[in-house]
Write a protein that holds these residues in place. Structure first.
Motif, PDB file in Angstrom:
ATOM      1  N   SER A  21       0.812  -1.213   0.000  1.00  0.00           N
ATOM      2  CA  SER A  21       0.000   0.000   0.000  1.00  0.00           C
ATOM      3  C   SER A  21       0.848   1.267   0.000  1.00  0.00           C
ATOM      4  N   THR A  22       2.044   1.219   0.569  1.00  0.00           N
ATOM      5  CA  THR A  22       2.909   2.403   0.550  1.00  0.00           C
ATOM      6  C   THR A  22       3.322   2.733  -0.877  1.00  0.00           C
ATOM      7  N   PHE A  23       3.686   1.715  -1.649  1.00  0.00           N
ATOM      8  CA  PHE A  23       4.064   1.942  -3.048  1.00  0.00           C
ATOM      9  C   PHE A  23       2.874   2.500  -3.827  1.00  0.00           C
ATOM     10  N   MET A  24       1.712   1.880  -3.659  1.00  0.00           N
ATOM     11  CA  MET A  24       0.534   2.351  -4.390  1.00  0.00           C
ATOM     12  C   MET A  24       0.142   3.757  -3.942  1.00  0.00           C
ATOM     13  N   GLY A  25       0.305   4.048  -2.654  1.00  0.00           N
ATOM     14  CA  GLY A  25       0.014   5.393  -2.161  1.00  0.00           C
ATOM     15  C   GLY A  25       0.985   6.429  -2.686  1.00  0.00           C
ATOM     16  N   VAL A  30       1.837  11.131  -6.289  1.00  0.00           N
ATOM     17  CA  VAL A  30       2.402  11.802  -7.475  1.00  0.00           C
ATOM     18  C   VAL A  30       1.277  12.211  -8.419  1.00  0.00           C
ATOM     19  N   ALA A  31       0.351  11.289  -8.688  1.00  0.00           N
ATOM     20  CA  ALA A  31      -0.744  11.588  -9.610  1.00  0.00           C
ATOM     21  C   ALA A  31      -1.625  12.726  -9.092  1.00  0.00           C
ATOM     22  N   GLN A  62      -8.557   5.714 -11.675  1.00  0.00           N
ATOM     23  CA  GLN A  62      -9.261   6.973 -11.944  1.00  0.00           C
ATOM     24  C   GLN A  62      -8.327   8.180 -11.962  1.00  0.00           C
ATOM     25  N   ILE A  63      -7.117   8.018 -11.430  1.00  0.00           N
ATOM     26  CA  ILE A  63      -6.230   9.186 -11.355  1.00  0.00           C
ATOM     27  C   ILE A  63      -4.941   9.026 -12.160  1.00  0.00           C
ATOM     28  N   PHE A  64      -4.664   7.820 -12.656  1.00  0.00           N
ATOM     29  CA  PHE A  64      -3.540   7.649 -13.578  1.00  0.00           C
ATOM     30  C   PHE A  64      -3.818   6.516 -14.547  1.00  0.00           C
ATOM     31  N   SER A  65      -3.065   6.495 -15.649  1.00  0.00           N
ATOM     32  CA  SER A  65      -3.261   5.507 -16.701  1.00  0.00           C
ATOM     33  C   SER A  65      -2.544   4.215 -16.373  1.00  0.00           C
ATOM     34  N   ILE A  66      -3.230   3.108 -16.616  1.00  0.00           N
ATOM     35  CA  ILE A  66      -2.648   1.788 -16.400  1.00  0.00           C
ATOM     36  C   ILE A  66      -2.653   1.067 -17.746  1.00  0.00           C
ATOM     37  N   HIS A  67      -1.464   0.625 -18.172  1.00  0.00           N
ATOM     38  CA  HIS A  67      -1.317  -0.016 -19.476  1.00  0.00           C
ATOM     39  C   HIS A  67      -0.745  -1.422 -19.316  1.00  0.00           C
ATOM     40  N   SER A  68      -1.387  -2.384 -19.928  1.00  0.00           N
ATOM     41  CA  SER A  68      -0.868  -3.750 -19.937  1.00  0.00           C
ATOM     42  C   SER A  68       0.066  -3.952 -21.117  1.00  0.00           C
ATOM     43  N   GLU A  69      -0.219  -3.270 -22.194  1.00  0.00           N
ATOM     44  CA  GLU A  69       0.540  -3.469 -23.427  1.00  0.00           C
ATOM     45  C   GLU A  69       1.970  -2.956 -23.306  1.00  0.00           C
ATOM     46  N   ALA A 102       1.853   8.536   1.748  1.00  0.00           N
ATOM     47  CA  ALA A 102       1.372   7.600   0.730  1.00  0.00           C
ATOM     48  C   ALA A 102      -0.026   7.090   1.074  1.00  0.00           C
ATOM     49  N   HIS A 103      -0.244   6.733   2.328  1.00  0.00           N
ATOM     50  CA  HIS A 103      -1.552   6.210   2.715  1.00  0.00           C
ATOM     51  C   HIS A 103      -2.619   7.307   2.742  1.00  0.00           C
ATOM     52  N   GLU A 104      -2.235   8.507   3.098  1.00  0.00           N
ATOM     53  CA  GLU A 104      -3.179   9.621   3.026  1.00  0.00           C
ATOM     54  C   GLU A 104      -3.560   9.904   1.577  1.00  0.00           C
ATOM     55  N   ALA A 105      -2.606   9.746   0.659  1.00  0.00           N
ATOM     56  CA  ALA A 105      -2.895   9.935  -0.766  1.00  0.00           C
ATOM     57  C   ALA A 105      -3.894   8.887  -1.257  1.00  0.00           C
ATOM     58  N   LEU A 106      -3.762   7.659  -0.782  1.00  0.00           N
ATOM     59  CA  LEU A 106      -4.731   6.624  -1.159  1.00  0.00           C
ATOM     60  C   LEU A 106      -6.137   7.023  -0.726  1.00  0.00           C
ATOM     61  N   CYS A 107      -6.250   7.632   0.433  1.00  0.00           N
ATOM     62  CA  CYS A 107      -7.554   8.044   0.945  1.00  0.00           C
ATOM     63  C   CYS A 107      -8.091   9.266   0.203  1.00  0.00           C
ATOM     64  N   ARG A 108      -7.206  10.157  -0.239  1.00  0.00           N
ATOM     65  CA  ARG A 108      -7.645  11.296  -1.051  1.00  0.00           C
ATOM     66  C   ARG A 108      -8.075  10.831  -2.439  1.00  0.00           C
ATOM     67  N   ALA A 109      -7.407   9.809  -2.960  1.00  0.00           N
ATOM     68  CA  ALA A 109      -7.716   9.309  -4.301  1.00  0.00           C
ATOM     69  C   ALA A 109      -9.108   8.685  -4.347  1.00  0.00           C
TER      70      ALA A 109
END
Length: 135
Positions: A21-25, A30-31, A62-69, A102-109
């Motif tokens: 969760s820290t990495f994702m936050g 950043v986003a 919803q806040i950044f682009s995710i690409h598999s390709e 990072a975790h606060e950013a997850l909650c804002r997102a």
């Protein structure tokens, strides 16, 4: 990097086995910062199915682009620093602050993340307070 004027970020997950969760936050932070500034974008490339599920489950799609390709990530120089060097008390405080941010950013997102991370936020706030008091 954002404070230095960079506005486009690409995070390549090709060799990423797992995310916490820290990495994702941190990605969310950043986003969100780019969104506040009104320009720029974060792109996550080579995102596997499980990583996409984790990111989307927290509303980060919803806040950044995710690409598999196969979008090509730019070449980067190796980071400076010795990973085996001892961590100073100041670095520990900075690390605790980064984790809290990072975790606060997850909650804002995505506000529904607050219930998911309430206990983590409480723990990180207490930990940071203790590290600051020991200063």
């Amino acid at each position: 990097m954002v404070n230095r004027g960079y506005r486009e970020f690409i995070v390549d997950l090709q060799n990423c086995a797992m995310m916490d969760s820290t990495f994702m936050g941190t990605l969310a932070g950043v986003a969100l910062r780019l969104k506040e500034l009104g320009n720029g974008h974060l792109h996550v490339v080579h995102c596997g199915v499980r990583s996409r599920e984790l990111l989307s489950g927290l509303g980060l799609d919803q806040i950044f682009s995710i690409h598999s390709e196969d979008l090509r990530a730019p070449e980067c120089n190796d980071l400076d620093g010795d990973p085996s060097a001892p961590i100073s008390p100041e670095q520990k405080r900075e690390q605790a602050q980064t984790m809290l941010d990072a975790h606060e950013a997850l909650c804002r997102a995505a506000p529904e993340n607050l219930t998911r991370f309430k206990d983590v936020l409480d723990y990180l706030k207490q930990d940071l307070h203790q590290k600051t008091a020991a200063k």
